[in-house]
Write an enzyme that holds these catalytic residues in place. Structure first.
Site, PDB file in Angstrom:
ATOM      1  N   CYS A   1     -15.105 -16.515  -0.060  1.00 51.09           N
ATOM      2  CA  CYS A   1     -15.841 -17.006  -0.448  1.00 51.09           C
ATOM      3  C   CYS A   1     -16.040 -17.304  -1.392  1.00 51.09           C
ATOM      4  O   CYS A   1     -14.973 -17.128  -2.283  1.00 51.09           O
ATOM      5  CB  CYS A   1     -17.771 -16.337  -0.593  1.00 51.09           C
TER       6      CYS A   1
ATOM      7  N   CYS B   1     -15.421 -14.153  -4.583  1.00 52.81           N
ATOM      8  CA  CYS B   1     -13.895 -13.938  -4.777  1.00 52.81           C
ATOM      9  C   CYS B   1     -13.319 -14.408  -5.450  1.00 52.81           C
ATOM     10  O   CYS B   1     -13.250 -14.552  -6.603  1.00 52.81           O
ATOM     11  CB  CYS B   1     -13.171 -14.050  -3.226  1.00 52.81           C
TER      12      CYS B   1
ATOM     13  N   CYS C   1      27.713  -5.321 -14.634  1.00 50.86           N
ATOM     14  CA  CYS C   1      26.794  -6.414 -13.551  1.00 50.86           C
ATOM     15  C   CYS C   1      25.619  -6.840 -12.843  1.00 50.86           C
ATOM     16  O   CYS C   1      25.067  -7.657 -12.902  1.00 50.86           O
ATOM     17  CB  CYS C   1      28.431  -7.081 -12.884  1.00 50.86           C
TER      18      CYS C   1
ATOM     19  N   ASP D   1       1.676  13.247  17.171  1.00 51.55           N
ATOM     20  CA  ASP D   1       0.473  13.371  17.695  1.00 51.55           C
ATOM     21  C   ASP D   1       1.057  13.201  19.683  1.00 51.55           C
ATOM     22  O   ASP D   1       2.253  13.695  19.787  1.00 51.55           O
ATOM     23  CB  ASP D   1       0.528  11.595  18.379  1.00 51.55           C
TER      24      ASP D   1
ATOM     25  N   ASP E   1      -2.461   5.280  15.423  1.00 56.87           N
ATOM     26  CA  ASP E   1      -1.705   6.042  14.396  1.00 56.87           C
ATOM     27  C   ASP E   1      -1.173   5.172  13.355  1.00 56.87           C
ATOM     28  O   ASP E   1      -0.945   6.154  12.238  1.00 56.87           O
ATOM     29  CB  ASP E   1      -0.514   7.058  15.066  1.00 56.87           C
TER      30      ASP E   1
END
Length: 795
Positions: free
Chosen positions: A16, A19, A86, A495, A694
């Protein structure tokens, strides 16, 4: 008064006018900055004084405000680099260019990865700037084109080396006279004879060193070419001086060093040739991946099967793959059954059975049956292309451990020249006062023994070979920094569902009637959870017709709620039942028995009354226990993190010998749990998950390891992806990191030690220049050869 500049930035994240106002306000606070931010075009136009404010400060201001600056990325092939000085020079120059936010130049791959603001600078501008400082660049070629160019380059170096060696051998014979007094034809010692053979080596074969030295000195930098040009020119022109003295006074014996300059150039060319050959072997893994691709495809068009080049295949085409043929592209089987060797992708040699509706991956091998597939991904979207891009990015990136070598290389050549000058003064004034010749010889030895190349190659060659070897096993490191950090891991968090277990649970018990099962399965049909899929399959297998819910809500960490035909269905854990004031006293003991046995159990309530309990079990992966034991053998703690209840989690943990369990964790809480583990005794944590729910935890962890299914090899949140779901690849990834970092440290030790020891020895006059030149030429070869030992590492 300095000239004002105006630059446009593409801003991301604005929603908006507020911002835009915030960004504009913060930019205008910078010194001599006038900013105008447009929320519609999502651009910021900034006028600033470069002497007061840099582009980096402008970008940082935007990012600190909470927004992003959009940049583009380009990969370039860099041509003409000879040593680390280089690559450092090009990198520094590009990073000072307006519009470039980051430039990383890799000496080993001879490539550059550049992030830039397209509103400020173009790729042509970047290439032009590289050319201005004496090198060349072009947009990145594919591996086939690059291999062809490298082959031509190698042939050119080989031809120069052969010619140089032929011209140098007669001069080399003079060393036998000097060192051993061996009698040789008198003409070999003639100054004119030596001049004729040495001059083409110095100014035709060795012209490349003069060109490189000139370009670098012109741009106020110095590289290996400067050292070689200085050292060989000193020997050559001193010989010319002695030759002129001999022409004036034929009775004197000239002290010629033509052989020294010629032998030095030949040995350096030999070293560069061997180095280029060895470096080519470090890219074998990437070339092998590229070569895995099929070249043609058998496609069905107008009811006729024809062979077409791979680049003519389009998404939606039907392809026929016969036994023993490579699958050309990613797709879905629409006809036939077969077994497919996916070892190129996962490292798993056992073929996998495939049926209709199963996915297949391009470049894998069809072993037995003839199948027809529908192409779903082609070109750069295929799994193999994703793997190639990941490996390429890792090999082109820089590990933090390389920073020390880069800093040293940046100052290396000027320091060596200064030491050579001091060596000359020391010898001519103190060691052998007034004697020019020994002072010159010692100074030349110092110039040619020093080698910044070995330092520059120490890290990237090991990274290239290490990441390539890991990729062969189905382990994809996203960058050099990730392979460096992985070896520090002391705790691995896993997990449960889809990581420790297969992620394909089945219903093991249901103590309710068919109507309850119908309502439950109909409600779960709207859920994407693996447990829901198991329940739906169980109902379908029992010939139960599913109904359409009028309302469905997933309640993370607790269960689901649905309304079907005006009946309210709840399925979930004790916490969900408590929230709805549903009494579970009579059923709780049965549910706990299921959980203790390692099953996930849920209450099923219809209209606020318990109507049954359903138990679902997910089988543990066959190699889970072995993988966790391998992690223990590496001294790593293993923790299971799951949203499942305590009893089920501990039952699974006991099966696979996991050290600790953190259960009943909501998906959004996983990242916080990882942070807690990190704060406990400053643990270095790797999180292993499926890369979907995760993702926050993968980002929070020191190293995020995603389980790739083959078609999803580019998991954005992870630092490492292991393909095929094989848990044994987790300890192998850590081993690959440990071996690679150990190899880098060996390279850095020998590269630094070589220069630290070699320069003083040369300064003391204990090394003949040609021996110093041979040592310098072979130092880079030894570093690359040591890195190539990683190709034999056993994971």
């Amino acid at each position: 008064m300095s000239q004002q500049k105006t630059t446009t930035y593409d801003i991301t994240g604005m929603t908006c006018a507020a911002c835009a106002n915030r960004i504009e306000k913060n930019l205008n606070k910078l010194n001599d900055v006038t900013a105008n931010v447009n929320v519609t075009t999502e651009k910021a136009t900034v006028t600033y004084d470069p002497q007061s404010t840099s582009e980096t400060q402008i970008t940082e201001s935007i990012e600190k405000t909470g927004y992003g600056v959009s940049t583009e990325h380009t990969d370039l092939d860099i041509i003409g680099m000879t040593c680390a000085a280089c690559s450092n020079r090009i990198e520094k120059v590009l990073n000072r260019m307006d519009g470039i936010s980051n430039a990383s130049i890799n000496l080993t791959t001879e490539s550059g990865a550049i992030d830039y603001n397209p509103n400020t600078v173009t790729v042509d501008d970047i290439i032009s700037r590289i050319q201005q400082i004496g090198y060349d660049a072009q947009t990145k070629q594919d591996e086939t084109q690059k291999a062809s160019r490298k082959e031509q380059e190698l042939k050119g170096k080989r031809f120069k080396l052969i010619i140089s060696a032929i011209l140098t051998v007669p001069l080399l014979l003079t060393m036998f006279v000097h060192l051993f007094g061996i009698p040789l034809p008198h003409i070999i010692m003639n100054p004119w004879f030596q001049f004729v053979f040495a001059t083409p080596v110095q100014f035709i074969i060795g012209w490349q060193f003069y060109v490189g030295a000139y370009k670098n000195l012109k741009n106020k930098s110095a590289n290996m070419d400067v050292l070689v040009a200085l050292g060989t020119s000193a020997a050559y022109f001193y010989s010319i001086y002695e030759m002129i003295k001999w022409l004036i006074q034929p009775q004197i014996t000239p002290h010629l060093y033509f052989e020294t300059s010629a032998v030095l150039i030949t040995l350096i060319l030999l070293g560069k040739y061997l180095e280029t050959r060895a470096k080519a072997q470090t890219t074998n893994a990437l070339s092998q991946l590229v070569n895995l691709q099929a070249k043609e495809a058998r496609i069905i068009r107008d009811n006729t099967t024809i062979m077409v080049p791979l680049n003519e295949v389009k998404v939606g085409d039907y392809l026929v793959i016969k036994p023993g043929e490579k699958i050309p592209v990613d797709g879905t089987i629409i006809k036939g059954t077969t077994s497919i060797d996916e070892s190129m992708l996962t490292g798993e040699s056992i073929p996998i059975e495939k049926n209709v509706n199963d996915t297949v991956i391009g470049a894998t091998m069809n072993k037995h049956g003839s199948i027809t597939i529908e192409a779903t991904k082609i070109g750069k979207d295929t799994a193999l292309s994703n793997i190639i891009q990941t490996v390429e990015a890792a090999q082109s990136s820089k590990a933090p451990i390389q920073r020390l070598a880069d800093i040293i290389s940046g100052y290396f050549v000027p320091i060596v020249v200064a030491i050579a000058l001091l060596t000359f003064i020391f010898w001519i004034t103190l060691v052998q006062p007034g004697e020019f010749e020994p002072a010159l010889v010692a100074a030349i030895a110092v110039l040619v023994i020093a080698c910044p190349c070995a330092l520059g190659l120490a890290t990237p060659t090991s990274i290239m070979v290490g990441t390539g070897k890991a990729a062969e096993h189905g382990i994809l490191f996203k960058g050099g920094e990730h392979i460096e950090r992985t070896h520090e891991i002391d705790t691995v968090v896993l997990d449960k569902t889809g990581t420790i277990t297969n992620g394909q649970p089945v219903v093991t018990a249901f103590n309710g009637n068919s109507e309850t099962l119908q309502l439950l399965a109909s409600a779960e049909n709207g859920s994407e959870h693996p447990l829901a899929d198991a329940i739906v399959k169980h109902a379908v297998n029992n010939d139960i017709k599913l109904l359409e819910p009028e309302h469905f809500t997933s309640i993370p960490g607790r269960g689901i709620s649905a309304i079907i035909h005006n009946r309210h269905i709840l399925a979930g854990n004790q916490q969900l039942m408590t929230e709805y004031n549903i009494d579970t006293t009579e059923q709780i003991e049965q549910l706990q028995r299921y959980e203790t046995a390692g099953h996930t159990a849920m209450f099923v309530a219809v209209d606020n009354q318990i109507n049954g309990i359903i138990a679902v079990a997910d089988t543990v992966k066959s190699n889970a226990r072995e993988a966790i034991q391998a992690l223990h053998d590496l001294g790593i703690n293993v923790v299971m993190l799951t949203g499942d209840n305590e009893r089920t989690a501990h039952a699974i943990a006991k099966q696979v010998n996991i050290d600790a369990v953190i259960a009943e964790v909501l998906p959004e809480e996983k990242a916080a749990k990882i942070a807690e583990i990190q704060q406990t005794n400053q643990h270095k944590v790797a999180m292993v998950g499926d890369g979907v729910n995760d993702a926050p935890a993968l980002v929070q962890a020191d190293i995020g390891i995603a389980i790739g299914t083959g078609t999803e090899v580019a998991i954005e949140a992870a630092d490492v992806t292991i393909l095929g779901g094989n848990l044994l690849l987790i300890p192998k990834a850590i081993k690959a990191s440990k071996y690679t970092i150990r190899n880098i440290r060996q390279n850095l030790f020998w590269a630094l030690g070589y220069n630290v020891a070699g320069i003083p020895i040369a300064a003391l006059g204990l090394l003949a220049p040609w021996i110093a030149g041979a040592a310098m030429a072979l130092s880079s070869v030894s570093v690359v050869t040591n890195a190539l030992r990683l190709k034999r590492m056993k994971l």
